[in-house]
Design a protein around this motif. Structure first.
Motif, PDB file in Angstrom:
ATOM      1  N   ILE A   1       0.868  -1.181   0.000  1.00 16.88           N
ATOM      2  CA  ILE A   1       0.000   0.000   0.000  1.00 16.88           C
ATOM      3  C   ILE A   1       0.898   1.222   0.000  1.00 16.88           C
ATOM      4  N   THR A   2       0.858   1.977  -1.095  1.00 11.98           N
ATOM      5  CA  THR A   2       1.704   3.161  -1.210  1.00 11.98           C
ATOM      6  C   THR A   2       0.906   4.454  -1.056  1.00 11.98           C
ATOM      7  N   GLU A   3      -0.399   4.348  -1.016  1.00  9.65           N
ATOM      8  CA  GLU A   3      -1.260   5.496  -0.729  1.00  9.65           C
ATOM      9  C   GLU A   3      -2.518   4.968  -0.067  1.00  9.65           C
ATOM     10  N   PHE A   4      -3.040   5.720   0.890  1.00 12.73           N
ATOM     11  CA  PHE A   4      -4.159   5.272   1.721  1.00 12.73           C
ATOM     12  C   PHE A   4      -5.056   6.463   1.978  1.00 12.73           C
TER      13      PHE A   4
ATOM     14  N   LEU B   1      -1.720   0.492  -4.757  1.00 11.51           N
ATOM     15  CA  LEU B   1      -0.772  -0.600  -4.537  1.00 11.51           C
ATOM     16  C   LEU B   1       0.424  -0.440  -5.454  1.00 11.51           C
ATOM     17  N   ASP B   2       1.598  -0.584  -4.866  1.00  8.19           N
ATOM     18  CA  ASP B   2       2.863  -0.551  -5.601  1.00  8.19           C
ATOM     19  C   ASP B   2       3.040   0.705  -6.445  1.00  8.19           C
ATOM     20  N   GLY B   3       2.470   1.818  -5.992  1.00  7.68           N
ATOM     21  CA  GLY B   3       2.654   3.090  -6.676  1.00  7.68           C
ATOM     22  C   GLY B   3       1.946   3.205  -8.008  1.00  7.68           C
ATOM     23  N   SER B   4       0.975   2.311  -8.286  1.00  7.64           N
ATOM     24  CA  SER B   4       0.332   2.399  -9.595  1.00  7.64           C
ATOM     25  C   SER B   4      -1.188   2.231  -9.526  1.00  7.64           C
ATOM     26  N   GLU B   5      -1.672   1.038  -9.327  1.00  5.40           N
ATOM     27  CA  GLU B   5      -3.110   0.767  -9.365  1.00  5.40           C
ATOM     28  C   GLU B   5      -3.813   1.279  -8.116  1.00  5.40           C
ATOM     29  N   LYS B   6      -4.958   1.970  -8.317  1.00  6.39           N
ATOM     30  CA  LYS B   6      -5.773   2.418  -7.198  1.00  6.39           C
ATOM     31  C   LYS B   6      -7.050   1.582  -7.162  1.00  6.39           C
ATOM     32  N   TYR B   7      -7.459   1.254  -5.938  1.00  8.15           N
ATOM     33  CA  TYR B   7      -8.649   0.444  -5.738  1.00  8.15           C
ATOM     34  C   TYR B   7      -9.499   1.054  -4.645  1.00  8.15           C
ATOM     35  N   GLU B   8     -10.807   0.906  -4.779  1.00 11.80           N
ATOM     36  CA  GLU B   8     -11.717   1.258  -3.703  1.00 11.80           C
ATOM     37  C   GLU B   8     -12.163  -0.044  -3.068  1.00 11.80           C
ATOM     38  N   VAL B   9     -11.993  -0.143  -1.754  1.00 11.43           N
ATOM     39  CA  VAL B   9     -12.359  -1.346  -1.023  1.00 11.43           C
ATOM     40  C   VAL B   9     -13.173  -0.962   0.206  1.00 11.43           C
ATOM     41  N   SER B  10     -14.046  -1.845   0.613  1.00 12.62           N
ATOM     42  CA  SER B  10     -14.828  -1.576   1.820  1.00 12.62           C
ATOM     43  C   SER B  10     -13.912  -1.646   3.043  1.00 12.62           C
ATOM     44  N   ILE B  11     -14.297  -0.934   4.076  1.00  9.09           N
ATOM     45  CA  ILE B  11     -13.540  -0.956   5.328  1.00  9.09           C
ATOM     46  C   ILE B  11     -13.468  -2.401   5.836  1.00  9.09           C
TER      47      ILE B  11
END
Length: 95
Positions: free
Chosen positions: A35-38, A50-60
């Motif tokens: 996780i490179t951004e949160f 993740l890994d400075g590239s792909e962004k994902y939206e996930v439930s808590i």
């Protein structure tokens, strides 16, 4: 109350990263990565990069189930416990 919990979570995350803890995430639909951004979008959804590239939206709830930490030590365990507790508090707001 929600804003305070969100601020606390983000602050704890930053403190842990600064102290060498590395966070990972991976589930059936998302390959494991660092996780490179949160970011917390609301009381139900996080955005992670993740890994400075792909962004994902996930439930808590999914985040709590599928994230892991490496590099924890004696000094970071109290903050890790606080982070886990705050994430649990956030996941029950509005439920």
């Amino acid at each position: 109350m929600e804003v305070n919990i969100i601020d606390d979570i983000l602050e704890l995350y930053e403190v842990l990263v600064e102290n060498g803890v590395i966070f990972f995430y991976g589930d059936e639909s998302i390959s494991i990565g660092e996780i490179t951004e949160f970011n917390i979008l609301n009381t139900e959804v996080l955005q992670i990069e993740l890994d400075g590239s792909e962004k994902y939206e996930v439930s808590i709830e999914d985040f709590i189930e599928y994230y892991s930490k490496e590099g924890a030590n004696y000094h970071t365990w109290p903050d890790i416990r606080k982070l886990d507790k705050k994430l649990g508090e956030l996941s029950v707001i509005d439920n």
